[in-house]
Scaffold this active site. Structure first.
Site, PDB file in Angstrom:
ATOM      1  N   GLU A 200      46.041  33.712  38.834  1.00  0.00           N
ATOM      2  CA  GLU A 200      45.960  33.866  37.378  1.00  0.00           C
ATOM      3  C   GLU A 200      47.108  34.678  36.807  1.00  0.00           C
ATOM      4  O   GLU A 200      47.677  34.311  35.786  1.00  0.00           O
ATOM      5  CB  GLU A 200      44.626  34.509  36.974  1.00  0.00           C
ATOM      6  CG  GLU A 200      43.409  33.589  37.105  1.00  0.00           C
ATOM      7  CD  GLU A 200      42.843  33.551  38.509  1.00  0.00           C
ATOM      8  OE1 GLU A 200      43.331  34.305  39.381  1.00  0.00           O
ATOM      9  OE2 GLU A 200      41.901  32.771  38.745  1.00  0.00           O
ATOM     10  N   HIS A 269      30.654  37.482  36.713  1.00  0.00           N
ATOM     11  CA  HIS A 269      30.897  36.195  36.052  1.00  0.00           C
ATOM     12  C   HIS A 269      30.208  36.093  34.695  1.00  0.00           C
ATOM     13  O   HIS A 269      30.086  35.004  34.152  1.00  0.00           O
ATOM     14  CB  HIS A 269      30.407  35.036  36.929  1.00  0.00           C
ATOM     15  CG  HIS A 269      31.292  34.721  38.089  1.00  0.00           C
ATOM     16  ND1 HIS A 269      31.419  35.554  39.169  1.00  0.00           N
ATOM     17  CD2 HIS A 269      32.099  33.668  38.355  1.00  0.00           C
ATOM     18  CE1 HIS A 269      32.259  35.011  40.043  1.00  0.00           C
ATOM     19  NE2 HIS A 269      32.685  33.880  39.572  1.00  0.00           N
TER      20      HIS A 269
END
Ligand SMILES: Cc1ncc(C[n+]2csc(CCOP(=O)(O)OP(=O)(O)O)c2C)c(N)n1
Ligand SMILES: [Mg+2]
Lengths: 466, 350
Positions: A200, A269
């Protein structure tokens, strides 16, 4: 006693499925790991593997059967020493049933492909379509999901401008981890729809560099949780370079992906980054609720010359809304929308917060309280004028979001109202937020950690003193 | 840098690498296991296999929610490595962690109860499949962010070095995680300061739907440490004997103050990435072939029977025993109560 094979849930959202095919026949030996059948879920065709060793004694649900509910017995397996005559014996349930409080598969629209425990708690309400000056009168509306609207927005902009490209993990060949980029690879090819390694920080920085050089990247984060790896490039490189270069270098880039809690995926998450990015000068931050807004605002974001943070919501992906059928439907960034008019209290939401706000408004109406519901849509720049105008009318305000309370968007709205409309207020502003804890995994705790329609109703009644 | 770490670092060894065949040489030595060890490995791998199958089943029944990543196919890696470490050595991994926990000696009941989100789970139901810990068993999780555990494991090794306690930290990560930047930042520090860490890369050929070929410029992960002078070795991760042998060398190397090393375990996951992945990105016969020819459990079984070191009956007895442990765990995990609502605010800070 033969063992029952039950129709399995093969995704967090599956309630029923089609029994596409039996791979084993009655009388076949099976051992654990053998594929015995194929099942079509809302998303894909999945294989069912045997867990027990024995002989497939009887097929209870023939191939081709549609809409078989999860946990329906679909076959019987005979174990060591059993024969066909044992089939009439009472089958042994695989496991004793779960206790009352156990998480049950949640009722939800069969088509919703995303985990949806929260949406299950929030049944669909018809969104009252406030007549919008953004859509010309008489425009035909088509019903589509947020997922499809986002996809169409990207496809339309990619057709329009060859500098636009999509980059991220699993965006191309896998068609998107949440299927938002479905079909883009097929239409635009691998040069413009780019699968990355799991890096990322690297690909966010690469995107920013490409934007410095004049391309218009759409960087997908599989979810915003993973963008924490990349936040330095977003904040220090994307947001500040126009300013630091005295306006020479521009960075036209969209960072997008699902934000906020999904269902049962726990602390790492499940978090809402609205406040994180709305804090940063140099960024624009959009968090749409409806499919129409998702489409019109994503198109605007792609065209915008600034870095734009586009916060989607996994639970909303599968939700359908009317979307104007126009060749080029672009909405203004930085403008709130009055989703429901009212005079007694102002409810301010955005993204999935609208789901709570709209349902609460419905509840409140039954008790004679008319809530005005504002969908902020853009968090930065924030259309505080629309909120202030509403509060000057209602004298009361409740903000609704799934994010944490401290230093959140609700806190920002409250202080802006204090600064600009203090004299109009008849009650302190209330914030309904996610609880001030990391998201727990357990079903009961997750429910408690999230806001609820009841909490919004209660807060609205409190500020109305009713 | 703390002084203790520096002094460990001063023991510079010139002979690089835990074995002769370092830096990606293919042939790992295979140690012949004693009958006892081989049976132990068989039982331990089977326990993981049955546990995972049961977890898949409970997921199918809606008793487990969210993401659930099964370890089926990769059992030899954690069991072989588990046989190579000593009491007190630590283990850290990502979200595909049920096998690592069982290999660390954690109780199947507590693990399963965490999967079902019940109060007697290892994280009191608050962590779920991806986030579970046992300080008692030196298992440091269970991490949902790809690559994060690599720096964390390096930090645990730093603490070992700092305290000079002779412990080694096994830091597991996937082929996909191997592309995260912090992995290389960690490699550099680990080698610079000679930290006692063994990086175990579980190369199961895919990161979600992306094959190694599509994500990696250097697909031989044992070489990923070369520019930092970290030795590496490719190991047949389906053969528990090879894993144990390579693991013993690597752990001894790290423990002796030589710094980190890398073991690339060539392995394979049979199931999809998580429960809802139909795994359409790989041909069916690829899975079938591994299953038929290289199954880590079947290979041990065949060897034990073929070499007449165990009888069918003996192994059947083990099978039954394992099944009953797993059934008991599943039963426990589906009947335990959910966490008390007061648990919502507990442990946020202390
Ligand atoms: C930082 C970050 N990016 C993306 C993800 C989503 N994700 C979860 S697992 C995974 C694939 C990882 O593959 P690999 O490292 O090979 O491990 P395996 O699943 O094969 O065990 C991805 C992309 C994540 N959890 N964290
Ligand atoms: Mg992998």
């Amino acid at each position: 006693m033969p063992i029952e094979v039950l129709m399995p849930a093969l995704s967090p959202t599956m309630e029923k499925g089609n029994l596409a095919k039996w791979v084993k026949n009655e009388g076949d030996k099976v051992k654990s790991g053998d594929v015995i059948a194929e099942i079509e879920t809302d998303k894909a065709t999945m294989e069912v593997e045997a867990v027990d060793e024995g002989t497939l004694g009887k097929i209870l649900v023939p191939a081709g059967t549609q809409d078989v509910a999860v946990n329906t017995p679909i076959a019987l397996i005979l174990v060591d020493g059993e024969s066909a005559k044992d089939l009439s014996a009472q089958p042994k349930a695989k496991l004793a049933p779960a206790p009352k409080s156990a998480p049950k598969p949640q009722p939800q629209p069969a088509k919703a492909p995303a985990p949806a425990a929260t949406i299950a708690a929030l049944p669909d309400v018809a969104v009252p379509e406030a007549p919008s000056e953004e859509v010309p009168a008489g425009t035909e509306m088509v019903t589509m999901t947020v997922r499809e609207a986002l996809r169409d927005a990207m496809a339309e902009e990619m057709r329009r401008d060859k500098d636009v490209f999509v980059i991220g993990e699993e965006v191309a060949e896998y068609q998107g981890a949440y299927k938002v980029t479905q079909g883009l690879l097929q239409e635009f090819g691998a040069k413009r729809v780019v699968d990355t390694p799991i890096t990322e920080h690297g690909f966010a920085g690469l995107g920013v560099g490409a934007a410095f050089a004049g391309l218009k990247p759409i960087v997908e984060f599989m979810t915003w949780n993973f963008a924490m790896q990349a936040i330095d490039q977003i904040v220090n490189s994307a947001a500040k370079t126009s300013y630091m270069s005295g306006g020479q270098v521009s960075c036209s880039i969209v960072f997008r992906g699902p934000n906020g809690p999904a269902a049962r995926v726990a602390a790492q998450h499940s978090q809402d980054y609205s406040a994180w990015f709305a804090h940063i000068p140099g960024l624009k931050v959009i968090a749409p609720y409806s499919a129409a807004d998702a489409k019109g605002l994503l198109k605007a974001a792609i065209r915008d010359p600034n870095p734009v943070i586009f916060l989607e919501n996994e639970i909303l992906y599968g939700k359908s809304f009317p979307v104007p059928k126009l060749d080029d439907f672009v909405l203004p960034i930085g403008k709130a929308r009055i989703a429901r008019a009212g005079k007694d209290v102002t409810l301010v939401g955005w993204s999935i917060g609208m789901n709570y706000a709209l349902q609460a408004a419905e509840e409140l109406a039954k008790n004679g309280i008319e809530a005005e519901v504002i969908d902020l849509r853009t968090l930065r720049p924030m259309d505080i004028e629309t909120v202030i105008a509403s509060v000057k009318k209602t004298a009361r305000c409740v903000t609704v979001s799934e994010g944490w309370p401290q230093s959140g968007i609700g806190a920002e709205i409250a202080s802006r109202i204090m600064e600009e409309a203090f004299d109009w207020l008849d009650a302190p502003i209330e914030r309904v937020t996610g609880k001030d804890v990391p998201m727990p995994y357990a079903a009961n705790l997750e429910k408690l950690a999230l806001p609820s329609v009841a909490e919004v109703v209660e807060a609205a009644r409190a500020v109305c003193y009713r | 840098m703390p002084v203790a770490a520096k002094s460990a670092a001063s023991e510079k060894s010139t002979a690089r690498g835990p074995g002769k065949d370092q830096a990606g040489a293919g042939a790992a030595a295979i140690s012949i296991l004693s009958r006892e060890d081989e049976i132990k490995a068989y039982r331990a791998m089977l326990l993981i296999r049955r546990f995972e199958e049961k977890a898949g089943q409970l997921y199918g029944m809606g008793l487990i929610g969210g993401f659930c990543h099964l370890y089926i196919g990769q059992e030899a890696v954690v069991i072989g490595m588990g046989m190579a470490i000593a009491e007190g050595d630590q283990v850290i991994t990502a979200y595909r962690d049920h096998g690592h926990m069982l290999a660390s000696g954690m109780d199947p009941k507590g693990v399963m109860a965490e999967l079902t989100g019940r109060r007697s789970g290892y994280s009191k139901g608050k962590g779920g499949s991806m986030h579970m810990f046992s300080t008692e068993k030196n298992f440091y999780g269970g991490h949902g962010i790809v690559g994060a555990q690599v720096s964390l494991g390096t930090g645990i090794a730093f603490a070992n070095c700092y305290r000079d306690n002779g412990r080694v930290c096994l830091t597991y990560f996937g082929d996909g995680a191997a592309n995260q930047g912090q992995v290389y930042e960690s490699f550099n520090m680990a080698e610079l300061w000679k930290l006692p860490v063994v990086y175990v890369i579980e190369n199961n050929k895919y990161a979600m739907g992306t094959s190694v070929d599509r994500s990696s410029a250097q697909t031989d992960f044992s070489k990923r440490g070369l520019s930092f002078n970290i030795p590496g070795e490719r190991v047949d991760g389906m053969d528990v004997r090879a894993v144990k042998a390579a693991g013993e060398k690597a752990v001894a190397f790290a423990r002796a103050g030589n710094g980190p090393c890398i073991l690339e375990m060539m392995t394979y996951r049979y199931r999809g990435h998580s429960m809802s992945d139909p795994a359409k990105y790989r041909p069916k016969d690829e899975v079938e072939k591994v299953r038929a020819e290289h199954d880590p459990i079947e290979m041990v079984r065949t060897r034990l029977i073929g070499e007449k070191r165990a009888s069918e009956d003996e192994l059947k007895k083990i099978d039954a025993e394992v099944r009953s442990i797993i059934n008991e765990a599943a039963d426990f995990a589906s009947h335990e109560p959910e966490p008390d609502p007061a648990e919502l605010y507990a442990d946020v800070t202390r």
